[in-house]
Design an enzyme around this catalytic site. Structure first.
Site, PDB file in Angstrom:
ATOM      1  N   TYR A 174      51.846   0.159  45.060  1.00  0.00           N
ATOM      2  CA  TYR A 174      52.509   0.613  46.288  1.00  0.00           C
ATOM      3  C   TYR A 174      51.545   0.840  47.459  1.00  0.00           C
ATOM      4  O   TYR A 174      51.991   1.096  48.579  1.00  0.00           O
ATOM      5  CB  TYR A 174      53.322   1.879  46.017  1.00  0.00           C
ATOM      6  CG  TYR A 174      54.719   1.564  45.527  1.00  0.00           C
ATOM      7  CD1 TYR A 174      55.654   0.990  46.376  1.00  0.00           C
ATOM      8  CD2 TYR A 174      55.086   1.819  44.216  1.00  0.00           C
ATOM      9  CE1 TYR A 174      56.927   0.671  45.928  1.00  0.00           C
ATOM     10  CE2 TYR A 174      56.360   1.513  43.755  1.00  0.00           C
ATOM     11  CZ  TYR A 174      57.276   0.938  44.611  1.00  0.00           C
ATOM     12  OH  TYR A 174      58.541   0.621  44.164  1.00  0.00           O
ATOM     13  N   GLU A 260      56.661   1.557  14.885  1.00  0.00           N
ATOM     14  CA  GLU A 260      56.956   0.664  16.003  1.00  0.00           C
ATOM     15  C   GLU A 260      57.915   1.283  17.008  1.00  0.00           C
ATOM     16  O   GLU A 260      57.694   1.224  18.210  1.00  0.00           O
ATOM     17  CB  GLU A 260      57.553  -0.656  15.490  1.00  0.00           C
ATOM     18  CG  GLU A 260      57.970  -1.599  16.613  1.00  0.00           C
ATOM     19  CD  GLU A 260      58.707  -2.842  16.126  1.00  0.00           C
ATOM     20  OE1 GLU A 260      59.243  -3.560  16.986  1.00  0.00           O
ATOM     21  OE2 GLU A 260      58.760  -3.096  14.906  1.00  0.00           O
ATOM     22  N   ASP A 312      59.504  -3.275  12.304  1.00  0.00           N
ATOM     23  CA  ASP A 312      60.660  -4.092  11.932  1.00  0.00           C
ATOM     24  C   ASP A 312      60.203  -5.303  11.125  1.00  0.00           C
ATOM     25  O   ASP A 312      59.096  -5.813  11.316  1.00  0.00           O
ATOM     26  CB  ASP A 312      61.390  -4.591  13.179  1.00  0.00           C
ATOM     27  CG  ASP A 312      62.166  -3.490  13.894  1.00  0.00           C
ATOM     28  OD1 ASP A 312      62.439  -2.456  13.263  1.00  0.00           O
ATOM     29  OD2 ASP A 312      62.493  -3.685  15.081  1.00  0.00           O
TER      30      ASP A 312
END
Length: 431
Positions: A174, A260, A312
């Site tokens: 910014y 995770e 996973d």
């Protein structure tokens, strides 16, 4: 006729209810069967203690790239203090000024960070960056904008280091939105600048927003404040973006559990899993960020605890685990500071789907992109080096099935913390 149709529909509904009921019964029986296999917590803890003690006795790898005599020269960065960063920037700008006065224009020699310039070093089990660079010239229309952004980033970093303050990458973006246009562009150039100056990204005093969290048997000092991670509730303690302010880590944990996803982390935190099996639980809520990777490395180094990974059962879960362990290609130049060696893959592994009787309805078909990612990973050197990891990934690609950690909730919301993980620890079922 209508009555007959109605009767057929009712019969179909009854069959569906019967099948659903039978399925639920089978799941309950499977869950009970695994629960019965569990030994007492004392027995499991004794086994985990032996594993933890053995891990502490393992000599940590101390070799560096310089010790290996590799055929390729490689580029690595180090931590620099703010005055050293300022000095490096000023040297770079003085060199550019001399080039302009000599009538040669200006540009930057920027290390190439593409995949073709990266190398996996099996002796160190991490990805490193080869020492190849390209010249980013202001007078070239294809690179003029990147050269301008590079100059602006150097100016901003010089200002930060001179004032000795920190800002987020978003703050940096910014400061000059018109020039940067997208944060991704300023982020990429920031990594280039880090590589050019030969320092870690954290040395530039630009940090990412807080993302990772930690909970469990860990106490540390953060900027003078004592933090006890057993008293951080379900949400855990946010990992500070400036790891340099973390000191004095203490723990009576037996292992570190790297998770995770945030959902699994919250489940384990709410169930106070770390009190039943003394551990520290950490997550980056998906893709690993720099602060979480640095914090994990610090814990592993200071506490000398083994790290078990819970992800996973899909190619991306394994990819996330490999980033923690061997590094990411995007930040290969800083792999020595960001990688945590010898993480054990606890679960959820492809072989677990059948072994732990994960219901068919909880298994998802792999997409074409999943298959491509899985096959590409089978070609990676860091996967090939471990035959057990390779075998599991090969099974995933063969069966074309994946499953999330949350699939274990089909046996009960607390099945993860009460059965699956204790059984894994009991059987030392990690690779």
């Amino acid at each position: 006729m209508v009555d007959k149709r109605k009767a057929v529909v009712e019969d179909d509904d009854d069959d569906e209810e019967l099948r659903t009921g039978q399925g639920a019964k089978k799941q309950a029986q499977a869950a009970l069967g695994f629960r019965k296999k569990l030994k007492s917590d004392a027995v499991i803890l004794a086994s985990v203690k032996k594993f933890s003690e053995t891990a502490k006795d393992v000599r940590q790898e101390t070799r560096t790239l310089a010790d290996l005599n590799l055929p390729h020269a490689c580029k690595e960065v180090v931590d620099l203090n703010t005055s050293s960063v300022v000095l490096e920037i000023e040297r770079s700008i003085l060199s550019i000024a001399k080039s302009i006065l000599a009538g040669n224009g200006f540009g930057y020699s920027v290390p190439a960070r593409s995949s073709v310039n990266q190398l996996y070093v099996p002796e160190l089990d991490r990805i490193v960056l080869k020492d190849k660079a390209s010249f980013r010239q202001f007078a070239n229309i294809s690179s003029v904008r990147k050269t301008a952004i590079t100059t602006r980033i150097l100016q901003l970093v010089h200002q930060l280091c001179t004032k000795q303050i920190h800002v987020t990458k978003r703050d940096l973006f910014y400061t000059d939105v018109k020039l940067f246009q997208e944060q991704g562009q300023s982020d990429t150039i920031l990594d280039d600048v880090s590589c050019m100056l030969g320092c870690t990204r954290s040395s530039l005093n630009v940090v990412a927003s807080e993302k990772g969290v930690v909970v469990g048997r860990l106490v540390f000092i953060e900027d003078g404040d004592r933090i006890d991670c057993t008293k951080m509730g379900v949400g855990g303690k946010a990992i500070p973006p400036n790891i340099d302010k973390v000191q004095g880590m203490e723990s009576d944990a037996l292992f570190i559990l790297l998770v995770e996803k945030d959902a699994a982390f919250m489940r384990l935190a709410e169930d106070r899993f770390y009190n039943r099996f003394p551990c520290v639980i950490i997550t980056a809520k998906g893709q690993p960020d720099v602060a979480t990777r640095l914090f994990l490395k610090r814990m592993k180094t200071d506490l000398k605890l083994p790290v078990l990974g819970l992800v996973d059962s899909d190619p991306y879960g394994l990819k996330i685990l490999s980033v923690y362990m061997s590094g990411s290609k995007n930040m290969s130049y800083d792999s020595s500071n960001l990688t945590t060696p010898d993480i054990k893959w606890l679960g959820v592994r492809p072989s677990d789907l059948d072994k732990y009787k994960i219901p068919e309805q909880c298994r998802l078909p792999m997409t074409d992109q999943d298959m491509k990612t899985g096959k590409d990973m089978l070609e990676e050197d860091f996967i090939k080096k471990d035959k057990n990891w390779y075998k599991e990934l090969e099974l995933m690609v063969k069966t074309k099935e994946k499953a999330e950690i949350q699939a274990l909730s089909s046996f009960g919301f607390q099945y993860l913390s009460e059965v699956y993980l204790p059984l894994k620890l009991q059987e030392r079922d990690w690779i």
